[in-house]
Design an enzyme around this catalytic site. Structure first.
Site, PDB file in Angstrom:
ATOM      1  N   LYS A  16       0.840  -1.212   0.000  1.00  6.59           N
ATOM      2  CA  LYS A  16       0.000   0.000   0.000  1.00  6.59           C
ATOM      3  C   LYS A  16       0.874   1.261   0.000  1.00  6.59           C
ATOM      4  O   LYS A  16       0.651   2.173  -0.788  1.00  6.59           O
ATOM      5  CB  LYS A  16      -0.923   0.027   1.240  1.00  6.59           C
ATOM      6  CG  LYS A  16      -1.821  -1.195   1.372  1.00  6.59           C
ATOM      7  CD  LYS A  16      -2.742  -1.111   2.577  1.00  6.59           C
ATOM      8  CE  LYS A  16      -2.042  -1.125   3.918  1.00  6.59           C
ATOM      9  NZ  LYS A  16      -1.299  -2.392   4.223  1.00  6.59           N
ATOM     10  N   ARG A 163      11.519  -1.370  10.832  1.00  5.76           N
ATOM     11  CA  ARG A 163      10.426  -1.041  11.759  1.00  5.76           C
ATOM     12  C   ARG A 163      10.355  -2.066  12.892  1.00  5.76           C
ATOM     13  O   ARG A 163      10.498  -3.264  12.661  1.00  5.76           O
ATOM     14  CB  ARG A 163       9.095  -1.018  10.996  1.00  5.76           C
ATOM     15  CG  ARG A 163       8.763   0.352  10.458  1.00  5.76           C
ATOM     16  CD  ARG A 163       7.617   0.380   9.519  1.00  5.76           C
ATOM     17  NE  ARG A 163       6.410  -0.295   9.968  1.00  5.76           N
ATOM     18  CZ  ARG A 163       5.266  -0.312   9.296  1.00  5.76           C
ATOM     19  NH1 ARG A 163       5.181   0.330   8.142  1.00  5.76           N
ATOM     20  NH2 ARG A 163       4.220  -0.945   9.752  1.00  5.76           N
TER      21      ARG A 163
HETATM   22  P1  AP5 Z   1       4.850  -1.581   1.858  1.00  7.42           P
HETATM   23  O1  AP5 Z   1       4.547  -0.775   0.645  1.00  7.42           O
HETATM   24  O2  AP5 Z   1       5.538  -0.903   2.999  1.00  7.42           O
HETATM   25  O3  AP5 Z   1       3.539  -2.349   2.350  1.00  7.42           O
HETATM   26  P2  AP5 Z   1       2.280  -1.799   3.153  1.00  7.42           P
HETATM   27  O4  AP5 Z   1       1.083  -2.465   2.610  1.00  7.42           O
HETATM   28  O5  AP5 Z   1       2.278  -0.293   3.175  1.00  7.42           O
HETATM   29  O6  AP5 Z   1       2.628  -2.411   4.570  1.00  7.42           O
HETATM   30  P3  AP5 Z   1       2.563  -1.815   6.032  1.00  7.42           P
HETATM   31  O7  AP5 Z   1       3.278  -2.834   6.888  1.00  7.42           O
HETATM   32  O8  AP5 Z   1       3.077  -0.400   6.095  1.00  7.42           O
HETATM   33  O9  AP5 Z   1       1.069  -1.848   6.302  1.00  7.42           O
HETATM   34  P4  AP5 Z   1       0.395  -1.909   7.652  1.00  7.42           P
HETATM   35  O10 AP5 Z   1      -0.994  -1.688   7.226  1.00  7.42           O
HETATM   36  O11 AP5 Z   1       0.639  -3.093   8.481  1.00  7.42           O
HETATM   37  O12 AP5 Z   1       1.153  -0.763   8.485  1.00  7.42           O
HETATM   38  P5  AP5 Z   1       0.764   0.747   8.847  1.00  7.42           P
HETATM   39  O13 AP5 Z   1       1.997   1.546   8.766  1.00  7.42           O
HETATM   40  O14 AP5 Z   1      -0.436   1.200   8.094  1.00  7.42           O
HETATM   41  O15 AP5 Z   1       5.716  -2.833   1.368  1.00  7.42           O
HETATM   42  C1  AP5 Z   1       6.271  -3.743   2.308  1.00  7.42           C
HETATM   43  C2  AP5 Z   1       7.678  -4.192   1.847  1.00  7.42           C
HETATM   44  O16 AP5 Z   1       7.558  -4.943   0.647  1.00  7.42           O
HETATM   45  C3  AP5 Z   1       8.652  -3.036   1.515  1.00  7.42           C
HETATM   46  O17 AP5 Z   1       9.950  -3.415   1.881  1.00  7.42           O
HETATM   47  C4  AP5 Z   1       8.560  -2.889  -0.006  1.00  7.42           C
HETATM   48  O18 AP5 Z   1       9.782  -2.394  -0.561  1.00  7.42           O
HETATM   49  C5  AP5 Z   1       8.296  -4.341  -0.418  1.00  7.42           C
HETATM   50  N1  AP5 Z   1       7.418  -4.450  -1.596  1.00  7.42           N
HETATM   51  C6  AP5 Z   1       6.302  -3.730  -1.863  1.00  7.42           C
HETATM   52  N2  AP5 Z   1       5.747  -4.152  -3.015  1.00  7.42           N
HETATM   53  C7  AP5 Z   1       6.515  -5.212  -3.447  1.00  7.42           C
HETATM   54  C8  AP5 Z   1       6.469  -6.076  -4.581  1.00  7.42           C
HETATM   55  N3  AP5 Z   1       5.497  -5.972  -5.489  1.00  7.42           N
HETATM   56  N4  AP5 Z   1       7.431  -7.018  -4.697  1.00  7.42           N
HETATM   57  C9  AP5 Z   1       8.415  -7.148  -3.774  1.00  7.42           C
HETATM   58  N5  AP5 Z   1       8.527  -6.345  -2.696  1.00  7.42           N
HETATM   59  C10 AP5 Z   1       7.585  -5.383  -2.531  1.00  7.42           C
HETATM   60  O19 AP5 Z   1       0.296   0.554  10.387  1.00  7.42           O
HETATM   61  C11 AP5 Z   1       1.217   0.253  11.401  1.00  7.42           C
HETATM   62  C12 AP5 Z   1       0.509   0.237  12.748  1.00  7.42           C
HETATM   63  O20 AP5 Z   1      -0.064   1.539  13.024  1.00  7.42           O
HETATM   64  C13 AP5 Z   1      -0.680  -0.731  12.882  1.00  7.42           C
HETATM   65  O21 AP5 Z   1      -0.259  -2.035  13.240  1.00  7.42           O
HETATM   66  C14 AP5 Z   1      -1.493  -0.046  13.998  1.00  7.42           C
HETATM   67  O22 AP5 Z   1      -0.937  -0.299  15.268  1.00  7.42           O
HETATM   68  C15 AP5 Z   1      -1.338   1.432  13.684  1.00  7.42           C
HETATM   69  N6  AP5 Z   1      -2.382   1.975  12.790  1.00  7.42           N
HETATM   70  C16 AP5 Z   1      -2.194   2.502  11.539  1.00  7.42           C
HETATM   71  N7  AP5 Z   1      -3.369   2.884  11.011  1.00  7.42           N
HETATM   72  C17 AP5 Z   1      -4.321   2.586  11.921  1.00  7.42           C
HETATM   73  C18 AP5 Z   1      -5.738   2.702  11.941  1.00  7.42           C
HETATM   74  N8  AP5 Z   1      -6.399   3.207  10.882  1.00  7.42           N
HETATM   75  N9  AP5 Z   1      -6.407   2.284  13.046  1.00  7.42           N
HETATM   76  C19 AP5 Z   1      -5.762   1.773  14.102  1.00  7.42           C
HETATM   77  N10 AP5 Z   1      -4.420   1.613  14.155  1.00  7.42           N
HETATM   78  C20 AP5 Z   1      -3.701   2.023  13.068  1.00  7.42           C
END
Ligand code: AP5
Length: 220
Positions: A16, A163
């Site tokens: 994402k 992270r």
């Molecule tokens: P990346 O693009 O970083 O993936 P992502 O989907 O953004 O993953 P996240 O881990 O950031 O999502 P998340 O939803 O768990 O975390 P968030 O920060 O929102 O890609 C991942 C890796 O793969 C990278 O190394 C990239 O280079 C690689 N990659 C990407 N595409 C690829 C491909 N096609 N092929 C190969 N490699 C690839 O949330 C974190 C925490 O914040 C949550 O756990 C929660 O505690 C809190 N939080 C955030 N939002 C909320 C909410 N709305 N409500 C409550 N708590 C929240």
């Protein structure tokens, strides 16, 4: 698409953040990543950061009322007037319902909700190799998308870090939370006719083409 107002859903590590950054560059709409906002608050030791850190470290969701206030404020900022791409929000049905209220108050609606789908094995490989830039937030992967100079960002030369929630046991907790609390949103948005599913398996460039195509078709 002008004044794009969209949501990106998908499990942790679906890509994402990677893909919504490309969309921001292409369309000029503002990428709003609730995870990035929370991690910055933790780094800056703000009151929000202090509350959020206990949830982030365990891979649990920050409570809905905190998240809804945060997003309501963020979407009122000027840079969101020309459109926004929500990354990581909403994550519960209560957040999705709250978002409808926020957008109604602003006189806006959602154009589309894109869900990037990726199986678990792929997710674990992606997350365990992820590195993020401390300075500009650019994303890398030790194998799939390594930086030119190990440990440093290609764009701004900032230092790269892993992270805290990308450790193996926290990844498992985040996947359980996704299944239980966030996956019901797929049906929620399907019923509203907003859902577009995108196959998230493939290289970053392949997924970027699919995302641009899906966004283009949704706008047509
Ligand atoms: P990346 O693009 O970083 O993936 P992502 O989907 O953004 O993953 P996240 O881990 O950031 O999502 P998340 O939803 O768990 O975390 P968030 O920060 O929102 O890609 C991942 C890796 O793969 C990278 O190394 C990239 O280079 C690689 N990659 C990407 N595409 C690829 C491909 N096609 N092929 C190969 N490699 C690839 O949330 C974190 C925490 O914040 C949550 O756990 C929660 O505690 C809190 N939080 C955030 N939002 C909320 C909410 N709305 N409500 C409550 N708590 C929240």
């Amino acid at each position: 698409m002008t004044d794009m107002r969209v949501v990106f859903l998908g499990p942790p590590g679906a890509g994402k953040g990677t893909q919504t950054k490309f969309l921001e560059e292409r369309y000029g709409a503002c990428q709003v990543s609730t995870g990035d906002i929370l991690r910055k608050a933790v780094r800056d030791h703000t009151p929000l950061g202090k509350k959020a850190s206990e949830y982030l470290d365990k891979g649990e969701l920050v409570p809905d009322d905190i998240m809804l206030n945060l997003v309501a404020e963020r979407l009122r900022e000027r840079d969101c007037e020309k459109g926004f791409i929500l990354d990581g929000f909403p994550r519960t049905v209560a957040q999705a319902e709250g978002l409808e209220g926020i957008l109604k108050d602003l006189g806006w609606g959602l154009d589309s909700v894109f869900c990037i789908q990726v199986p678990q094995g792929v997710i674990i490989r992606r997350l365990s190799g992820r590195r993020s830039c401390r300075k500009c937030g650019s994303l890398y992967h030790t194998v799939f998308n390594p930086p030119r100079r190990e440990g440093f960002c290609d764009r701004c030369d900032g230092g790269l870090y892993q992270r805290q929630d990308d450790l193996e046991e926290t990844i498992a907790a985040r996947l359980r939370v996704f299944e239980k609390q966030t996956s019901p949103l797929v049906d929620f948005y399907r019923k509203r006719g907003l859902l577009k599913e995108i196959n998230g398996v493939g290289s970053v460039e392949q997924i970027r083409s699919r995302v641009f195509q899906a966004v283009g078709e949704a706008a047509a």
